[in-house]
Design an enzyme around this catalytic site. Structure first.
Site, short mmCIF file in Angstrom:
data_model
loop_
_atom_site.label_atom_id
_atom_site.label_comp_id
_atom_site.label_asym_id
_atom_site.label_seq_id
_atom_site.Cartn_x
_atom_site.Cartn_y
_atom_site.Cartn_z
CG HIS A 83 -1.93 -1.11 1.19
ND1 HIS A 83 -2.37 -1.77 2.31
CD2 HIS A 83 -2.60 -1.67 0.14
CE1 HIS A 83 -3.25 -2.70 1.96
NE2 HIS A 83 -3.42 -2.64 0.65
CD GLU A 86 -0.97 0.31 4.83
OE1 GLU A 86 -0.38 -0.78 5.01
OE2 GLU A 86 -2.20 0.40 4.68
CG HIS A 197 0.55 -4.15 5.12
ND1 HIS A 197 -0.44 -3.75 4.26
CD2 HIS A 197 1.10 -5.27 4.57
CE1 HIS A 197 -0.50 -4.59 3.23
NE2 HIS A 197 0.42 -5.53 3.41
CD GLU A 288 -1.32 -3.92 9.11
OE1 GLU A 288 -0.92 -2.73 9.06
OE2 GLU A 288 -2.07 -4.43 8.24
#
Length: 454
Positions: A83, A86, A197, A288
């Site tokens: 992404h 990110e 991410h 994440e």
């Protein structure tokens, strides 16, 4: 190596010491070219394809044999910036490259052991076009998608959607970045992977999706290797400075032990980690790593220190379980032999690669294996598997098959079309075929430096 190169090395070493800021795509490209040129014995720079706007998707491979696969040496990968907004993963992976090279040059044991036992592939940005369009907002999604406005983490074939729902989407209709990663997975036998991410702090593991069938347990969609995935996620979360606390962000969590089953967190169709596991036999986590998708530059040094130990510890887990080759009745390694572990019925059975190799990440314990190959007796063996990461090697065990009598030869069923196995050329890997020819930028720098070595 000539004395001229030694004179140049002091000028090249600072390229490993990147300042903590967000480098644009051309700067990342230039940096990777410089690192590869300065360290040709342990690095290899190649492109897996191009983005929608034509930007190269550069990968740096690190290891003592960086240009090609070595039998018995597992392949590992990190992917960042899927992404585009990110962005922390871009910084972390560039720092990781520098740390691995520095450690190797300084003869530090941890780096020597990693690079001698593992081939590590690092893709700092899978979505360079999205990064170009991103703003610095912590929460909003500008730049998340690729140039076509597509979320790349929804664009992979999905095992739970079924062929009926996917047959109309041909390979050439998938996004350029997705096609590049699929091709990459078909060209290398990756064993372990993570996808970096931002927007939360948690280690998420498959499945991300479900058909609400046998895989669904409570609110989680579990794989046959759920114990291994939970272990891998905890390795990262507990080696991270604080991820294991599970409550670092106001708008996500809490997550027990700092980990979560992807489907339990939220269902996601077409995700990359499920595709890696189901079709490529590669166990992948989604990491994440920051509450804010675009952290302030002043926070980057601390975020690197939060993740440094975890990034290295996770790579080491590629040595879990058992590895080896499958040989036919004449003693030749065979491709596409099925290597199954009793009690672990994978959607697409694990099969040997073009070198007859298999890799199976398993926790210490006793396991029964069944190996099948056309024209040969089914082989069943029980193995006691120790913990391999501390020794930087999984247990090695080869399976040797016996031919069946000609009158009773049984053919093995072909793989299900949905499994999409790809037969690779004998050479295999990212060094064959014109699509893998890489260094188009900074080529004069590379050529000049290599001329000093040759």
């Amino acid at each position: 190596m000539s004395s001229s190169l030694f004179l140049l090395l002091p000028l090249l070493v600072p390229t490993l010491l990147l300042e903590f800021r967000y480098h644009d795509n051309s700067e990342i490209e230039q940096h990777l070219v410089q690192v590869s040129a300065a360290n040709p014995d342990i690095t290899h720079l190649y492109s897996i394809g191009k983005s929608v706007k034509g930007q190269q998707l550069w990968v740096l491979a690190l290891g003592v044999s960086p240009h090609r696969h070595t039998v018995g040496v597992p392949e590992f990968k990190y992917v960042a910036n899927m992404h585009g907004n990110e962005v922390l993963g871009r910084v972390l992976l560039l720092q990781l490259i520098g740390e691995l090279v520095r450690g190797y040059r300084d003869n530090e044991t941890w780096s020597l052991q990693l690079l001698n036992s593992t081939r590590i592939h690092i893709l700092p940005t899978m979505n360079p076009d999205g990064f170009d369009e991103a703003d610095t907002n912590c929460l909003l999604s500008q730049g998340r998608f690729n140039h076509n406005g597509v979320d790349l983490n929804r664009g992979f074939p999905d095992a739970f959607s079924g062929l009926r729902e996917q047959k109309d989407l041909k390979e050439e209709q998938r996004e350029a970045e997705v096609r590049a990663v699929i091709g990459w997975l078909q060209s290398e036998t990756f064993v372990l992977s993570a996808n970096l991410h931002g927007g939360a702090v948690v280690a998420s593991y498959p499945y991300d999706n479900s058909d609400r069938g046998f895989d669904l347990m409570g609110a989680a969609s579990v794989t046959p290797d759920d114990d291994v995935f939970v272990h891998l996620a905890k390795v990262y979360s507990y080696n991270h400075a604080s991820m294991h606390k599970g409550n670092l962000c106001d708008d996500s969590g809490p997550f027990r032990d700092g980990i979560t089953n992807g489907y339990h967190w939220y269902p996601l169709a077409g995700g990359m980690q499920d595709y890696n596991y189901v079709w490529a036999q590669c166990l992948e986590l989604t990491l994440e790593l920051s509450c804010c998708k675009f952290p302030q530059p002043k926070e980057l040094p601390a975020l690197w220190m939060d993740n440094k130990k975890a990034l290295l510890a996770y790579i080491q887990q590629v040595h879990l379980g058992v590895k080896g080759q499958v040989f036919d009745g004449s003693g030749m390694p065979v491709q596409m032999a099925v290597v199954e572990v009793e009690g672990r019925g994978n959607i697409c059975p694990f099969r040997t690669n073009q070198h007859g190799e298999y890799y199976r990440l398993l926790l210490p314990g006793i396991y029964t294996f069944k190996v099948t190959y056309p024209g040969h007796e089914v082989l069943t063996e029980t193995l006691s598997i120790p913990y391999g990461p501390d020794q930087y090697s999984a247990m090695k065990h080869d399976f040797k098959l016996r031919r069946t009598a000609s009158a009773t030869v049984r053919t093995q069923a072909e793989p299900s079309p949905s499994c999409n196995y790809t037969l690779l050329p004998k050479g295999g890997g990212a060094t064959t075929g014109p699509r893998w020819n890489g260094l188009t930028v900074g080529f004069s720098v590379v050529t000049a430096l290599r001329s000093l070595i040759d």
